[in-house]
Write a protein that holds these residues in place. Structure first.
Motif, PDB file in Angstrom:
ATOM      1  N   LEU A 106     -20.353  -8.925   3.035  1.00 52.93           N
ATOM      2  CA  LEU A 106     -21.256  -7.786   2.912  1.00 52.93           C
ATOM      3  C   LEU A 106     -22.114  -7.646   4.169  1.00 52.93           C
ATOM      4  O   LEU A 106     -22.262  -6.548   4.708  1.00 52.93           O
ATOM      5  N   MET A 107     -22.647  -8.761   4.643  1.00 53.66           N
ATOM      6  CA  MET A 107     -23.469  -8.710   5.854  1.00 53.66           C
ATOM      7  C   MET A 107     -22.657  -8.220   7.053  1.00 53.66           C
ATOM      8  O   MET A 107     -23.145  -7.431   7.863  1.00 53.66           O
ATOM      9  N   ARG A 108     -21.419  -8.678   7.155  1.00 51.66           N
ATOM     10  CA  ARG A 108     -20.572  -8.269   8.281  1.00 51.66           C
ATOM     11  C   ARG A 108     -20.261  -6.777   8.218  1.00 51.66           C
ATOM     12  O   ARG A 108     -20.175  -6.107   9.239  1.00 51.66           O
ATOM     13  N   MET A 109     -20.101  -6.252   6.990  1.00 50.06           N
ATOM     14  CA  MET A 109     -19.858  -4.817   6.831  1.00 50.06           C
ATOM     15  C   MET A 109     -21.075  -3.989   7.265  1.00 50.06           C
ATOM     16  O   MET A 109     -20.926  -2.881   7.759  1.00 50.06           O
ATOM     17  N   LEU A 110     -22.263  -4.530   7.078  1.00 52.13           N
ATOM     18  CA  LEU A 110     -23.488  -3.815   7.457  1.00 52.13           C
ATOM     19  C   LEU A 110     -23.828  -3.978   8.941  1.00 52.13           C
ATOM     20  O   LEU A 110     -24.571  -3.166   9.496  1.00 52.13           O
ATOM     21  N   TYR A 111     -23.293  -5.008   9.555  1.00 50.41           N
ATOM     22  CA  TYR A 111     -23.655  -5.331  10.939  1.00 50.41           C
ATOM     23  C   TYR A 111     -23.262  -4.191  11.888  1.00 50.41           C
ATOM     24  O   TYR A 111     -22.123  -3.728  11.902  1.00 50.41           O
ATOM     25  N   GLY A 112     -24.225  -3.737  12.663  1.00 49.03           N
ATOM     26  CA  GLY A 112     -23.976  -2.679  13.643  1.00 49.03           C
ATOM     27  C   GLY A 112     -23.824  -1.296  13.034  1.00 49.03           C
ATOM     28  O   GLY A 112     -23.430  -0.357  13.719  1.00 49.03           O
ATOM     29  N   GLN A 113     -24.132  -1.158  11.753  1.00 52.66           N
ATOM     30  CA  GLN A 113     -24.002   0.120  11.050  1.00 52.66           C
ATOM     31  C   GLN A 113     -25.379   0.619  10.626  1.00 52.66           C
ATOM     32  O   GLN A 113     -26.304  -0.153  10.454  1.00 52.66           O
ATOM     33  N   GLU A 114     -25.457   1.897  10.422  1.00 49.87           N
ATOM     34  CA  GLU A 114     -26.654   2.468   9.809  1.00 49.87           C
ATOM     35  C   GLU A 114     -26.702   1.996   8.357  1.00 49.87           C
ATOM     36  O   GLU A 114     -25.647   1.733   7.766  1.00 49.87           O
ATOM     37  N   PRO A 115     -27.886   1.884   7.764  1.00 46.37           N
ATOM     38  CA  PRO A 115     -27.938   1.531   6.346  1.00 46.37           C
ATOM     39  C   PRO A 115     -27.057   2.478   5.535  1.00 46.37           C
ATOM     40  O   PRO A 115     -26.932   3.661   5.869  1.00 46.37           O
ATOM     41  N   MET A 116     -26.412   1.944   4.502  1.00 40.58           N
ATOM     42  CA  MET A 116     -25.515   2.775   3.697  1.00 40.58           C
ATOM     43  C   MET A 116     -25.766   2.549   2.218  1.00 40.58           C
ATOM     44  O   MET A 116     -26.336   1.534   1.817  1.00 40.58           O
ATOM     45  N   SER A 117     -25.311   3.494   1.441  1.00 46.91           N
ATOM     46  CA  SER A 117     -25.499   3.418  -0.008  1.00 46.91           C
ATOM     47  C   SER A 117     -24.634   2.302  -0.583  1.00 46.91           C
ATOM     48  O   SER A 117     -23.567   1.986  -0.038  1.00 46.91           O
ATOM     49  N   PRO A 118     -25.084   1.703  -1.678  1.00 44.19           N
ATOM     50  CA  PRO A 118     -24.267   0.675  -2.331  1.00 44.19           C
ATOM     51  C   PRO A 118     -22.879   1.193  -2.720  1.00 44.19           C
ATOM     52  O   PRO A 118     -21.899   0.461  -2.628  1.00 44.19           O
ATOM     53  N   SER A 119     -22.783   2.455  -3.127  1.00 41.22           N
ATOM     54  CA  SER A 119     -21.476   2.991  -3.523  1.00 41.22           C
ATOM     55  C   SER A 119     -20.545   3.108  -2.320  1.00 41.22           C
ATOM     56  O   SER A 119     -19.350   2.804  -2.427  1.00 41.22           O
TER      57      SER A 119
END
Length: 151
Positions: free
Chosen positions: A43-56
């Motif tokens: 999950l952390m790797r998916m968020l890394y370098g990305q804008e915040p995103m919705s849980p869905s």
């Protein structure tokens, strides 16, 4: 007289599972030393370098349920690695993003992933590694596998 049946070791799946379990458990132990699970790392790797995103959206990208993402996020929020922000216009809408601590931690955990890969696959030549990757990616595509393997 019992009918003849194949041995466990006659199946490619047996050997694939042997290797998969070893690689996965080895990585899980490395992450556990940092008090993170494989699913939390993913999950952390998916968020890394990305804008915040919705849980869905995150759930869709990871092939997980929204509930699973919410539970993972809750654990990471408790560790101050992820932050949940609510939309000011709609308090039901929320996004997940890494905290500064989480952003700084991801590269450290990525090194553990790289070290685990090296420890498990260093004996393969570049050509063997390339062929294995092509075979596995082809199988994933043919089987239509979309969920991220996090358990």
């Amino acid at each position: 007289m019992l009918p003849a049946v194949s041995e466990l070791t006659d199946h490619l799946g047996y050997w694939l599972r042997q290797v998969s379990n070893h690689v996965s458990h080895s990585f899980a132990r490395r992450l556990a030393a940092k008090e993170v699970t494989v699913a939390e790392w993913a999950l952390m790797r998916m968020l890394y370098g990305q804008e915040p995103m919705s849980p869905s959206r995150l759930a869709d990208r990871m092939g997980l349920t929204r509930g699973a993402v919410t539970r993972l996020a809750g654990r990471l929020i408790a560790k101050a690695l992820v932050v949940r922000e609510f939309c000011p216009d709609d308090r039901r809408a929320q996004t997940l993003g890494l905290t500064a601590k989480g952003e700084a931690f991801v590269p450290e955990l990525a090194v553990l992933a790289d070290l685990n890969d090296a420890a498990c696959f260093a004996h393969l030549s570049e050509e063997e590694r390339r062929v294995l990757e092509l075979i596995l990616k082809g199988m994933v595509a043919r089987l239509g596998l979309t969920a991220m393997p996090v358990d």
